[in-house]
Write an enzyme that holds these catalytic residues in place. Sequence first.
Site, PDB file in Angstrom:
ATOM      1  CD  GLN A   1       9.451  -3.609  65.963  1.00  0.00           C
ATOM      2  OE1 GLN A   1      10.467  -3.852  65.397  1.00  0.00           O
ATOM      3  NE2 GLN A   1       9.425  -3.192  66.999  1.00  0.00           N
TER       4      GLN A   1
ATOM      5  CB  SER B   1       8.669  12.183  58.527  1.00  0.00           C
ATOM      6  OG  SER B   1       9.856  12.435  59.013  1.00  0.00           O
TER       7      SER B   1
ATOM      8  CE1 TYR C   1       6.517   7.713  61.524  1.00  0.00           C
ATOM      9  CE2 TYR C   1       8.765   8.940  60.776  1.00  0.00           C
ATOM     10  CZ  TYR C   1       7.293   8.953  61.077  1.00  0.00           C
ATOM     11  OH  TYR C   1       6.581  10.122  61.290  1.00  0.00           O
TER      12      TYR C   1
ATOM     13  CB  VAL D   1       6.006  18.653  66.163  1.00  0.00           C
ATOM     14  CG1 VAL D   1       4.956  19.447  66.765  1.00  0.00           C
ATOM     15  CG2 VAL D   1       6.044  18.904  64.741  1.00  0.00           C
TER      16      VAL D   1
HETATM   17  N1  LIG Z   1       5.692  14.692  65.782  1.00  0.00           N
HETATM   18  C1  LIG Z   1       6.733  14.773  64.913  1.00  0.00           C
HETATM   19  O1  LIG Z   1       7.813  15.229  65.174  1.00  0.00           O
HETATM   20  C2  LIG Z   1       6.670  14.285  63.470  1.00  0.00           C
HETATM   21  C3  LIG Z   1       7.449  14.449  62.512  1.00  0.00           C
HETATM   22  C4  LIG Z   1       7.248  14.124  61.107  1.00  0.00           C
HETATM   23  C5  LIG Z   1       5.966  13.590  61.041  1.00  0.00           C
HETATM   24  N2  LIG Z   1       5.123  13.594  61.845  1.00  0.00           N
HETATM   25  C6  LIG Z   1       3.877  12.852  61.376  1.00  0.00           C
HETATM   26  O2  LIG Z   1       2.702  13.548  61.659  1.00  0.00           O
HETATM   27  C7  LIG Z   1       1.724  12.923  62.061  1.00  0.00           C
HETATM   28  C8  LIG Z   1       1.024  13.391  63.364  1.00  0.00           C
HETATM   29  O3  LIG Z   1       2.013  12.754  64.292  1.00  0.00           O
HETATM   30  P1  LIG Z   1       1.904  13.491  65.751  1.00  0.00           P
HETATM   31  O4  LIG Z   1       3.207  13.715  66.246  1.00  0.00           O
HETATM   32  O5  LIG Z   1       0.868  14.285  65.883  1.00  0.00           O
HETATM   33  O6  LIG Z   1       1.590  11.838  66.618  1.00  0.00           O
HETATM   34  P2  LIG Z   1       0.846  11.471  67.844  1.00  0.00           P
HETATM   35  O7  LIG Z   1       0.658  12.474  68.606  1.00  0.00           O
HETATM   36  O8  LIG Z   1       1.343  10.017  68.315  1.00  0.00           O
HETATM   37  O9  LIG Z   1      -0.840  11.329  67.219  1.00  0.00           O
HETATM   38  C9  LIG Z   1      -1.084  10.333  65.963  1.00  0.00           C
HETATM   39  C10 LIG Z   1      -2.499  10.398  65.960  1.00  0.00           C
HETATM   40  O10 LIG Z   1      -2.766   9.508  64.970  1.00  0.00           O
HETATM   41  C11 LIG Z   1      -3.704   8.558  65.716  1.00  0.00           C
HETATM   42  N3  LIG Z   1      -3.905   7.452  64.755  1.00  0.00           N
HETATM   43  C12 LIG Z   1      -2.920   6.343  64.864  1.00  0.00           C
HETATM   44  N4  LIG Z   1      -3.475   4.944  64.457  1.00  0.00           N
HETATM   45  C13 LIG Z   1      -4.885   5.497  64.311  1.00  0.00           C
HETATM   46  C14 LIG Z   1      -5.813   4.834  63.418  1.00  0.00           C
HETATM   47  N5  LIG Z   1      -5.490   3.351  62.980  1.00  0.00           N
HETATM   48  N6  LIG Z   1      -7.073   5.258  62.946  1.00  0.00           N
HETATM   49  C15 LIG Z   1      -7.256   6.679  63.545  1.00  0.00           C
HETATM   50  N7  LIG Z   1      -6.274   7.203  64.065  1.00  0.00           N
HETATM   51  C16 LIG Z   1      -4.944   6.686  64.534  1.00  0.00           C
HETATM   52  C17 LIG Z   1      -3.643   8.556  67.002  1.00  0.00           C
HETATM   53  O11 LIG Z   1      -4.952   8.176  67.582  1.00  0.00           O
HETATM   54  P3  LIG Z   1      -4.724   7.382  69.143  1.00  0.00           P
HETATM   55  O12 LIG Z   1      -4.812   8.668  70.229  1.00  0.00           O
HETATM   56  O13 LIG Z   1      -6.060   6.851  69.259  1.00  0.00           O
HETATM   57  O14 LIG Z   1      -3.515   6.542  69.245  1.00  0.00           O
HETATM   58  C18 LIG Z   1      -3.296  10.078  67.267  1.00  0.00           C
HETATM   59  O15 LIG Z   1      -4.538  10.823  67.254  1.00  0.00           O
HETATM   60  C19 LIG Z   1       1.822  11.386  61.736  1.00  0.00           C
HETATM   61  O16 LIG Z   1       1.818  10.826  60.412  1.00  0.00           O
HETATM   62  C20 LIG Z   1       3.418  11.436  62.107  1.00  0.00           C
HETATM   63  O17 LIG Z   1       3.951  10.422  61.400  1.00  0.00           O
HETATM   64  C21 LIG Z   1       4.966  13.825  63.075  1.00  0.00           C
END
Ligand SMILES: NC(=O)c1ccc[n+]([C@@H]2O[C@H](COP(=O)([O-])OP(=O)(O)OC[C@H]3O[C@@H](n4cnc5c(N)ncnc54)[C@H](OP(=O)(O)O)[C@@H]3O)[C@@H](O)[C@H]2O)c1
Length: 244
Positions: A106, A142, A167, A200
């Site tokens: 992981q 984050s 993470y 989010v």
């Molecule tokens: N949501 C929250 O509350 C939150 C809070 C803090 C930080 N973040 C950060 O914000 C960013 C976006 O998060 P999110 O919430 O929108 O997550 P999400 O809905 O899970 O989307 C993640 C995106 O990353 C893509 N991805 C993962 N591995 C990849 C790879 N090898 N090549 C290209 N694309 C890849 C996924 O594509 P697939 O669809 O193909 O898997 C998806 O489009 C992340 O970096 C996350 O750590 C999110």
Amino acid sequence: MSSKKIALVTGANKGIGFETVRQLAAKGITVLLGARDEKRGAEAAAKLRGEGLDVEFLQLDVNDTASQDSAAKVIADKYGKLDILINNAGVAQDFRISASQATLDQWRTTFETNVFSLVSLTQKLLPLVKKSDAGRIVNLTSILGSLTMHSDPKSPIALASSSGTAYNASKAAVNMFTVNLANELKGTSVKVNAAHPGWVKTDMGGEEAPLEVADGAKTSVILATLPDDGPTGGYFFLHDKLPW
Ligand SMILES: NC(=O)c1ccc[n+]([C@@H]2O[C@H](COP(=O)([O-])OP(=O)(O)OC[C@H]3O[C@@H](n4cnc5c(N)ncnc54)[C@H](OP(=O)(O)O)[C@@H]3O)[C@@H](O)[C@H]2O)c1
């Protein structure tokens, strides 16, 4: 070289990345919607073009060197520069798994996407970002990457502070890359900042998250469109500085 601003958002077929593409394109920027899956990426880009936005799909699996190389070549050949790079793609493997239990597998898969691919893609695209007269690099981090907040029992993340360590550490590493690269590039027109989007509602954030995705994209958009006298080497939620 294109006279319009060109942006690339990685991991943009859904979630915060998709919404970031929409909001940047609504500002008149040509946005390359990076996604690893052809079908889902092309459909996402078509949806935004249907809203009248200048959005193109760019196949990009951030973990695949050949895919990174061909994306860099497409941008170089077609536009000759990159004004905005948003390193948004991310994975979470160990939410709710305690620090003593998360497996090395992981840790490795989390660091592969969140850190190593982000570093290598940024290094590869930096020559194109330097060709912009106002280059902006935004790294999605984050609040969970903040050592200061994890070590404060009164902080809002205290309850989440004994799990998700792979993470959390990956985002702390993104923070370090951000501040070191920003320092290296001081005195140039390139700014590098780390964006905490808030908690989010996405596939990663879950249903119980308080923020809608339209608000979750705002920090990335603010940092991607900073004026020349804006900050570099910072860690932000919206306009607020977060403690490292
Ligand atoms: N949501 C929250 O509350 C939150 C809070 C803090 C930080 N973040 C950060 O914000 C960013 C976006 O998060 P999110 O919430 O929108 O997550 P999400 O809905 O899970 O989307 C993640 C995106 O990353 C893509 N991805 C993962 N591995 C990849 C790879 N090898 N090549 C290209 N694309 C890849 C996924 O594509 P697939 O669809 O193909 O898997 C998806 O489009 C992340 O970096 C996350 O750590 C999110």
